[in-house]
Design an enzyme around this catalytic site. Sequence first.
Site, PDB file in Angstrom:
ATOM      1  N   TYR A 143       0.853  -1.200   0.000  1.00 47.56           N
ATOM      2  CA  TYR A 143       0.000   0.000   0.000  1.00 47.56           C
ATOM      3  C   TYR A 143       0.879   1.236   0.000  1.00 47.56           C
ATOM      4  CZ  TYR A 143       0.744  -0.504   5.116  1.00 47.56           C
ATOM      5  OH  TYR A 143       1.288  -0.676   6.365  1.00 47.56           O
ATOM      6  N   PRO A 144       0.378   2.307  -0.597  1.00 46.02           N
ATOM      7  CA  PRO A 144       1.115   3.568  -0.565  1.00 46.02           C
ATOM      8  C   PRO A 144       0.642   4.419   0.611  1.00 46.02           C
ATOM      9  CG  PRO A 144      -0.656   3.734  -2.159  1.00 46.02           C
ATOM     10  CD  PRO A 144      -0.793   2.387  -1.493  1.00 46.02           C
TER      11      PRO A 144
ATOM     12  N   ASP B  70       1.087   8.475   2.811  1.00 47.13           N
ATOM     13  CA  ASP B  70       1.601   9.840   2.994  1.00 47.13           C
ATOM     14  C   ASP B  70       1.735  10.137   4.473  1.00 47.13           C
ATOM     15  OD1 ASP B  70       1.548  10.677   0.321  1.00 47.13           O
ATOM     16  OD2 ASP B  70      -0.533  11.357   0.449  1.00 47.13           O
ATOM     17  N   LYS B  71       2.509  11.145   4.791  1.00 45.09           N
ATOM     18  CA  LYS B  71       2.468  11.730   6.130  1.00 45.09           C
ATOM     19  C   LYS B  71       1.617  13.005   6.009  1.00 45.09           C
ATOM     20  CE  LYS B  71       5.297   8.972   8.535  1.00 45.09           C
ATOM     21  NZ  LYS B  71       6.737   9.107   8.702  1.00 45.09           N
TER      22      LYS B  71
ATOM     23  N   GLN C  85       9.711  -5.774   5.931  1.00 45.52           N
ATOM     24  CA  GLN C  85       9.164  -4.591   5.262  1.00 45.52           C
ATOM     25  C   GLN C  85      10.203  -3.970   4.359  1.00 45.52           C
ATOM     26  OE1 GLN C  85      11.167  -3.652   7.597  1.00 45.52           O
ATOM     27  NE2 GLN C  85      11.129  -1.466   8.025  1.00 45.52           N
TER      28      GLN C  85
ATOM     29  N   SER D  39       1.493   6.836  12.913  1.00 43.66           N
ATOM     30  CA  SER D  39       0.431   6.375  12.001  1.00 43.66           C
ATOM     31  C   SER D  39      -0.925   6.968  12.404  1.00 43.66           C
ATOM     32  CB  SER D  39       0.330   4.847  11.997  1.00 43.66           C
ATOM     33  OG  SER D  39       1.510   4.286  11.477  1.00 43.66           O
TER      34      SER D  39
HETATM   35  O1  76R Z   1      14.726   1.278   8.924  1.00 48.11           O
HETATM   36  C1  76R Z   1      14.606   0.812  10.075  1.00 48.11           C
HETATM   37  O2  76R Z   1      14.382  -0.383  10.335  1.00 48.11           O
HETATM   38  C2  76R Z   1      14.713   1.770  11.185  1.00 48.11           C
HETATM   39  C3  76R Z   1      13.407   2.060  11.794  1.00 48.11           C
HETATM   40  C4  76R Z   1      12.335   2.392  10.773  1.00 48.11           C
HETATM   41  C5  76R Z   1      12.213   3.533   9.972  1.00 48.11           C
HETATM   42  C6  76R Z   1      13.128   4.732   9.863  1.00 48.11           C
HETATM   43  C7  76R Z   1      11.216   1.539  10.489  1.00 48.11           C
HETATM   44  C8  76R Z   1      11.015   0.298  11.055  1.00 48.11           C
HETATM   45  N1  76R Z   1      10.406   2.160   9.568  1.00 48.11           N
HETATM   46  C9  76R Z   1      10.985   3.367   9.223  1.00 48.11           C
HETATM   47  C10 76R Z   1      10.510   4.289   8.304  1.00 48.11           C
HETATM   48 MN1  76R Z   1       8.563   1.536   8.972  1.00 48.11          MN
HETATM   49  N2  76R Z   1       6.790   0.877   8.335  1.00 48.11           N
HETATM   50  C11 76R Z   1       5.829   1.660   7.724  1.00 48.11           C
HETATM   51  C12 76R Z   1       4.602   0.908   7.680  1.00 48.11           C
HETATM   52  O3  76R Z   1       0.782   0.971   8.238  1.00 48.11           O
HETATM   53  C13 76R Z   1       1.390   1.878   8.843  1.00 48.11           C
HETATM   54  O4  76R Z   1       0.916   2.440   9.847  1.00 48.11           O
HETATM   55  C14 76R Z   1       2.720   2.331   8.339  1.00 48.11           C
HETATM   56  C15 76R Z   1       3.287   1.466   7.202  1.00 48.11           C
HETATM   57  C16 76R Z   1       4.858  -0.333   8.216  1.00 48.11           C
HETATM   58  C17 76R Z   1       3.872  -1.478   8.373  1.00 48.11           C
HETATM   59  C18 76R Z   1       6.233  -0.335   8.625  1.00 48.11           C
HETATM   60  C19 76R Z   1       6.873  -1.423   9.228  1.00 48.11           C
HETATM   61  N3  76R Z   1       8.311   3.271   7.919  1.00 48.11           N
HETATM   62  C20 76R Z   1       9.269   4.230   7.717  1.00 48.11           C
HETATM   63  C21 76R Z   1       8.719   5.218   6.817  1.00 48.11           C
HETATM   64  C22 76R Z   1       9.452   6.484   6.321  1.00 48.11           C
HETATM   65  C23 76R Z   1       9.034   7.586   7.245  1.00 48.11           C
HETATM   66  C24 76R Z   1       9.733   8.892   7.037  1.00 48.11           C
HETATM   67  O5  76R Z   1      10.861   8.924   6.518  1.00 48.11           O
HETATM   68  O6  76R Z   1       9.115   9.907   7.432  1.00 48.11           O
HETATM   69  C25 76R Z   1       7.425   4.835   6.522  1.00 48.11           C
HETATM   70  C26 76R Z   1       6.445   5.533   5.616  1.00 48.11           C
HETATM   71  C27 76R Z   1       7.191   3.624   7.226  1.00 48.11           C
HETATM   72  C28 76R Z   1       5.999   2.932   7.219  1.00 48.11           C
HETATM   73  N4  76R Z   1       8.893  -0.212   9.985  1.00 48.11           N
HETATM   74  C29 76R Z   1       9.990  -0.571  10.732  1.00 48.11           C
HETATM   75  C30 76R Z   1       8.098  -1.339   9.865  1.00 48.11           C
HETATM   76  C31 76R Z   1       8.734  -2.429  10.549  1.00 48.11           C
HETATM   77  C32 76R Z   1       8.177  -3.855  10.608  1.00 48.11           C
HETATM   78  C33 76R Z   1       9.907  -1.944  11.100  1.00 48.11           C
HETATM   79  C34 76R Z   1      10.931  -2.690  11.942  1.00 48.11           C
HETATM   80  C35 76R Z   1      12.032  -3.177  11.065  1.00 48.11           C
HETATM   81  C36 76R Z   1      13.022  -3.994  11.838  1.00 48.11           C
HETATM   82  O7  76R Z   1      13.624  -3.436  12.769  1.00 48.11           O
HETATM   83  O8  76R Z   1      13.152  -5.163  11.501  1.00 48.11           O
END
Ligand code: 76R
Length: 247
Positions: free
Chosen positions: A143-144, A146-147, A183, A221
């Site tokens: 899924y796509p 936004d913030k 992810q 989120s």
């Molecule tokens: O990269 C990293 O593992 C460091 C921590 C981390 C960042 C910086 C991280 C961890 N994410 C990051 C960035 Mn994420 N992530 C999402 C979604 O459905 C939702 O509510 C949101 C969709 C999921 C399911 C998810 C999962 N993440 C981001 C960003 C960029 C934000 C920005 O730059 O402003 C988005 C849009 C985003 C969204 N994230 C994790 C996960 C999971 C499972 C982790 C843990 C990874 C791990 O440590 O193994």
Amino acid sequence: MSEAAQTLDGWYCLHDFRLVDWTTWKMLSSDERQAAISEYMNLIEKWTVTQNKKEGSHAIYSIVGQKADFMMMFVRPTMEELNEIEMEFNKTKFAEFTIPAHSYVSVVELSNYLPAGQDPYESPEIRARLYPILPTAKHICFYPMDKRRQGNDNWYMLPMEDRRNMMRSHGMIGRQYAGKVKQIITGSVGFDDYEWGVTLFADDVLQFKKLVYEMRFDEVSARYGEFGSFFVGNILPQERIEAFLHV
Ligand code: 76R
């Protein structure tokens, strides 16, 4: 002025969703269908050769529900290669029987909300995430998102430190799913309609629901997340493509 997060950018990424026009596909003779399938399988073989050389990766999943019948996800070092792949597929016989359902263009992205150390592009762990060989998990979820930039809830007006704290909390939730959900976050600002693509892989499909639901309660989120359409599907390994296309 707010400080932009620095991003590490990896391979370019195309998610290509297709419907199959089963009605016209059925009108072909079985020889013609077989020829179209063989041609498509040869193309997949070519993608596999690229993947074996670690010059890119691909994944093919069947999609559940009416939004699409299957999806192909590609990562490649350049945008040109993504374009070539899409054109080469579009020129196959099989493609004549597919209807574009959705596509998404982005680039694998890591941000600096969490410390990455010196010259992150040299770190083997970071390289493995920026230039990923896509998992062969049983299920995919895409899924796509936004913030939000609305009234008092404007992510882009927040100081770096606040965003970093919230992203830390986000990462902590994510980490509880280590080993269950993988992810891949791809950035699409300037490339497509949303700011990020979220691609999740899991062997237990229910973990998608649990993870996404749990994150909805997390501030980043709950307050700032805005979401597009969700796609969920099952892996289509090379040896099952033929059965998938059998009518
Ligand atoms: O990269 C990293 O593992 C460091 C921590 C981390 C960042 C910086 C991280 C961890 N994410 C990051 C960035 Mn994420 N992530 C999402 C979604 O459905 C939702 O509510 C949101 C969709 C999921 C399911 C998810 C999962 N993440 C981001 C960003 C960029 C934000 C920005 O730059 O402003 C988005 C849009 C985003 C969204 N994230 C994790 C996960 C999971 C499972 C982790 C843990 C990874 C791990 O440590 O193994």
